[in-house]
Design a protein around this motif. Sequence first.
Motif, PDB file in Angstrom:
ATOM      1  N   ARG A  87       1.095   2.959   2.404  1.00 14.51           N
ATOM      2  CA  ARG A  87      -0.307   3.586   2.786  1.00 14.51           C
ATOM      3  C   ARG A  87       0.731   4.221   4.044  1.00 14.51           C
ATOM      4  NH1 ARG A  87      -3.305  -0.745   5.753  1.00 14.51           N
ATOM      5  NH2 ARG A  87      -1.368  -1.601   5.252  1.00 14.51           N
ATOM      6  N   GLU A  88       0.287   5.402   4.706  1.00 17.08           N
ATOM      7  CA  GLU A  88       0.297   6.381   5.503  1.00 17.08           C
ATOM      8  C   GLU A  88       1.089   5.192   6.423  1.00 17.08           C
ATOM      9  OE1 GLU A  88       1.188   9.585   5.030  1.00 17.08           O
ATOM     10  OE2 GLU A  88       0.597   8.922   3.445  1.00 17.08           O
ATOM     11  N   ASP A  89       1.545   5.769   7.531  1.00 16.42           N
ATOM     12  CA  ASP A  89       2.164   4.722   9.468  1.00 16.42           C
ATOM     13  C   ASP A  89       1.093   4.779   9.886  1.00 16.42           C
ATOM     14  OD1 ASP A  89       4.576   5.890   8.265  1.00 16.42           O
ATOM     15  OD2 ASP A  89       5.058   7.258   9.763  1.00 16.42           O
ATOM     16  N   GLU A 131      -2.251   3.690   9.053  1.00 15.99           N
ATOM     17  CA  GLU A 131      -2.670   2.355   8.356  1.00 15.99           C
ATOM     18  C   GLU A 131      -2.373   1.590   8.377  1.00 15.99           C
ATOM     19  OE1 GLU A 131      -4.842   4.189   4.366  1.00 15.99           O
ATOM     20  OE2 GLU A 131      -2.330   4.994   4.252  1.00 15.99           O
ATOM     21  N   TRP A 132      -0.735   1.506   8.131  1.00 16.70           N
ATOM     22  CA  TRP A 132       0.347   0.583   8.307  1.00 16.70           C
ATOM     23  C   TRP A 132       0.298   0.049   9.657  1.00 16.70           C
ATOM     24  CZ3 TRP A 132       3.702  -2.475   5.855  1.00 16.70           C
ATOM     25  CH2 TRP A 132       5.148  -3.072   6.376  1.00 16.70           C
ATOM     26  N   VAL A 133       0.379   0.658  10.788  1.00 10.17           N
ATOM     27  CA  VAL A 133       0.205   0.148  12.228  1.00 10.17           C
ATOM     28  C   VAL A 133      -0.711  -0.524  11.997  1.00 10.17           C
ATOM     29  CG1 VAL A 133       0.375   1.349  14.241  1.00 10.17           C
ATOM     30  CG2 VAL A 133       1.550   1.716  13.198  1.00 10.17           C
ATOM     31  N   ALA A 134      -1.761  -0.281  12.521  1.00 14.59           N
ATOM     32  CA  ALA A 134      -3.651  -0.890  11.426  1.00 14.59           C
ATOM     33  C   ALA A 134      -3.304  -2.251  11.171  1.00 14.59           C
ATOM     34  CB  ALA A 134      -4.406  -0.459  11.195  1.00 14.59           C
ATOM     35  N   PRO A 178       6.260   4.699   2.865  1.00 16.04           N
ATOM     36  CA  PRO A 178       4.810   5.930   2.546  1.00 16.04           C
ATOM     37  C   PRO A 178       4.707   6.259   1.472  1.00 16.04           C
ATOM     38  CG  PRO A 178       5.787   5.892   4.784  1.00 16.04           C
ATOM     39  CD  PRO A 178       6.957   4.786   3.892  1.00 16.04           C
ATOM     40  N   PHE A 179       3.520   6.779   0.586  1.00 13.17           N
ATOM     41  CA  PHE A 179       3.402   7.271  -0.734  1.00 13.17           C
ATOM     42  C   PHE A 179       4.541   8.747  -0.738  1.00 13.17           C
ATOM     43  CE2 PHE A 179       1.810  10.130  -3.772  1.00 13.17           C
ATOM     44  CZ  PHE A 179       2.090   9.441  -4.424  1.00 13.17           C
ATOM     45  N   ALA A 180       4.533   9.363  -0.246  1.00 16.89           N
ATOM     46  CA  ALA A 180       5.268  10.994  -0.180  1.00 16.89           C
ATOM     47  C   ALA A 180       6.776  10.854   0.117  1.00 16.89           C
ATOM     48  CB  ALA A 180       5.086  11.297   0.816  1.00 16.89           C
ATOM     49  N   ARG A 234      -2.965   5.692  -4.859  1.00 15.51           N
ATOM     50  CA  ARG A 234      -1.912   5.650  -4.078  1.00 15.51           C
ATOM     51  C   ARG A 234      -0.772   4.403  -4.809  1.00 15.51           C
ATOM     52  NH1 ARG A 234      -2.168   6.442   1.994  1.00 15.51           N
ATOM     53  NH2 ARG A 234      -4.255   4.834   1.349  1.00 15.51           N
ATOM     54  N   SER A 235      -0.898   3.391  -4.686  1.00 14.25           N
ATOM     55  CA  SER A 235       0.057   2.366  -5.441  1.00 14.25           C
ATOM     56  C   SER A 235       0.051   2.133  -6.952  1.00 14.25           C
ATOM     57  CB  SER A 235      -0.838   1.197  -5.258  1.00 14.25           C
ATOM     58  OG  SER A 235      -1.374   0.473  -5.483  1.00 14.25           O
ATOM     59  N   LEU A 236      -1.106   2.590  -7.159  1.00 17.34           N
ATOM     60  CA  LEU A 236      -0.905   3.049  -9.303  1.00 17.34           C
ATOM     61  C   LEU A 236      -0.162   4.091  -9.532  1.00 17.34           C
ATOM     62  CD1 LEU A 236      -1.660   2.024 -11.973  1.00 17.34           C
ATOM     63  CD2 LEU A 236      -3.202   3.365 -12.005  1.00 17.34           C
TER      64      LEU A 236
END
Length: 105
Positions: free
Chosen positions: A23-25, A27-30, A40-42, A69-71
Amino acid sequence: MAIPEITVDDLVALGAVRLVDVREDNEWVAGHIASATHVPFATVPEHLDAFGADGASEPTYVICKVGGRSLRACEFVAAQGKNVVNVAGGMMAWQVAGHATVAGR
């Protein structure tokens, strides 16, 4: 190439595993799983080492918010020779099941 999946409850039952959160930063921090590694995906192509050794017998489990995204990350990483499993339902399923998360970096 078919990517194997696992439920969050089955993931918990496995105990200690290699887990990558794409996940994005923000989302991770939350909130994230304490034992997860954040990639992060990118940035997945630049961090293939986080997904274990090529052809490793022990898989790396990959999670995102709901599993899309994980898939996609799993598909890319598997094509590079990594043994990966997608976590079905992602962090949404993890939280609905009542499993613990931690906030912050």
